[in-house]
Motif scaffolding. Structure first.
Motif, mmCIF file in Angstrom:
data_model
loop_
_atom_site.group_PDB
_atom_site.id
_atom_site.type_symbol
_atom_site.label_atom_id
_atom_site.label_comp_id
_atom_site.label_asym_id
_atom_site.label_seq_id
_atom_site.Cartn_x
_atom_site.Cartn_y
_atom_site.Cartn_z
ATOM 1 N N GLY A 1 0.823 -1.212 0.000
ATOM 2 C CA GLY A 1 0.000 0.000 0.000
ATOM 3 C C GLY A 1 0.851 1.254 0.000
ATOM 4 N N GLN B 1 2.174 1.852 -3.438
ATOM 5 C CA GLN B 1 1.108 2.317 -4.335
ATOM 6 C C GLN B 1 0.798 3.792 -4.111
ATOM 7 O OE1 GLN B 1 -0.479 0.360 -6.807
ATOM 8 N NE2 GLN B 1 1.322 -0.836 -6.231
ATOM 9 N N MET B 2 0.696 4.161 -2.816
ATOM 10 C CA MET B 2 0.337 5.538 -2.482
ATOM 11 C C MET B 2 1.450 6.490 -2.927
ATOM 12 S SD MET B 2 -2.673 5.389 -1.023
ATOM 13 C CE MET B 2 -3.248 6.217 0.434
ATOM 14 N N SER C 1 1.281 6.936 -6.640
ATOM 15 C CA SER C 1 0.170 7.762 -7.125
ATOM 16 C C SER C 1 0.398 9.236 -6.793
ATOM 17 C CB SER C 1 -1.166 7.271 -6.556
ATOM 18 O OG SER C 1 -1.305 7.673 -5.222
#
Lengths: 313, 95
Positions: A303, A306-307, A310
């Motif tokens: 996570g 991913q964060m 992004s």
């Protein structure tokens, strides 16, 4: 306009049956009371998955297994709604989980009783969920907005739980004599523990007064217990089962049943941690938490990546 | 508010196409995809919706309760914003 007295605003909202929301000013004891009550409620949903989960692998038919899986999944969801409602008061999920895992937190005493036969799954749905619904219907009008909204969702989902339990009891009660005996045995063992779910009698309930004053609760433990008994007797009669209480008689004057009190010494003892399954429940919960540790660690690491990706994009 | 359960996300559900997305609750998840999957599992098990939004709770800006009066007052005294403020002559049909 002069300075607004926050306490008066709070009291005025309660008087008007308005909801208190997370950012509103509230007395510290109101906050504490809610954190205690909502987190205990959440823990009860999560621990409540264990006695029923015990029968998923041994459900007598594929239909029964599907139903039970769906019900246990609902209970997990209820726990999650409630944890986030409690978090809105400023306690973290970790704090609550730690309190549960270390045995510091309390949860409903009922889940420390064992489910010995398939009939117990029926009795739990019929009686335990029935009692829980009675309490939760009242809590839908609780003064704390997030708690109330969680209860509205939960109540919508609970009615299937009670019905599936009663259906199991119906099949057994109208089945072979052995099946009926199983149903009676389950009722015998679950009746008084279920009555204890409403909490200690009003005369010795330490938290009731504030809960009523602040409209966190709308009715007392004894009022709810009485309503549960009144409603359940006819359901037991239909099944041809006997409620294990010689003191249970209709009282025409009060238009309600008289009934014997549960053994409050037993209740206190189970709350203290000495019920038949307290230790087993905590061991199971700790084991699942520990077994899931690598999943949480992996998901957290993934996570984070991913964060970051992004945000960089 | 982040802990070992991942950050908090707010969940909005659209019941049917064309309707507004309505807040239904919140959950913890480590990333967007997990937030969406958890939201589906937690909030739409019984056909409650056909579309979901998940938003990091920290990203939401909200008014504060103390603002209540002054912040929203202007719309109340500007009665000319409401259709009932205006007189429409008879005989011009529905307007």
């Amino acid at each position: 306009m002069g300075r607004v007295n926050v306490e008066e605003v709070f009291e005025a909202k309660l008087a008007k049956n308005d909801f208190i929301e997370p950012k509103d000013w509230m007395p510290e004891n109101y906050r504490k009371h809610l954190i205690r009550q909502i987190s205990q409620h959440a823990h009860s949903e999560i621990l409540g998955m264990l006695p029923e989960g015990n029968w998923i692998s041994r459900a007598p038919s594929l239909r029964a297994k599907l139903v039970l899986l769906a019900k246990v999944q609902d209970e997990g969801g209820h726990g999650l709604y409630l944890y986030t409602a409690a978090e809105s008061l400023g306690i973290s999920r970790d704090e609550m989980l730690n309190a549960l895992l270390t045995g510091k937190a309390k949860y409903s005493s009922i889940f420390n009783y064992p489910t010995l036969s398939w009939a117990d799954v029926g009795a739990v749905g019929w009686l335990v969920d029935g009692a829980a619904i009675m309490n939760q219907v009242m809590l839908q009008r609780s003064s704390y907005g997030p708690y109330s909204r969680a209860m509205v969702r939960i109540c919508k989902e609970e009615s299937f739980h009670q019905r599936q339990g009663y259906e199991i009891m119906t099949h057994l009660s109208f089945g072979t004599p052995e099946q009926k005996a199983m149903a009676q045995d389950a009722l015998n063992r679950w009746w008084f523990p279920t009555l204890m779910m409403f909490g200690p009698p009003d005369r010795e309930s330490p938290n009731s007064e504030n809960a009523l004053k602040w409209r966190i609760k709308r009715e007392t433990n004894d009022q709810l217990r009485q309503r549960f008994v009144n409603q359940t007797v006819i359901q037991a009669e239909y099944l041809g089962l006997t409620i294990p209480d010689k003191g249970l008689v209709w009282n025409e004057a009060k238009k309600a049943y008289d009934f014997s009190e549960p053994d409050w010494a037993e209740f206190k003892n189970v709350i203290k941690g000495n019920g038949p399954c307290n230790k087993e429940r905590l061991v199971s919960r700790n084991k699942s938490h520990k077994d899931g540790e690598w999943v949480r660690a992996a998901a957290a690491a993934y996570g984070k990546k991913q964060m970051e990706a992004s945000l960089a994009a | 508010m982040s802990d070992s359960q991942g950050p908090l996300w707010e969940v909005f559900v659209q019941k049917k196409a064309g309707q507004p997305f309505v807040h239904c609750g919140n959950l913890h998840a480590y990333d967007k995809e997990m937030a969406l999957q958890n939201a589906r599992d937690l909030y739409t098990r019984r056909g409650e919706g056909m579309a979901l939004w998940v938003v990091l709770s920290d990203a939401i800006v909200s008014s504060s309760p103390e603002d209540m009066g002054s912040f929203f007052e202007p719309s109340n005294d500007k009665i000319f914003r409401h259709p009932t403020f205006y007189q429409i002559p008879d005989g011009v049909g529905h307007m």
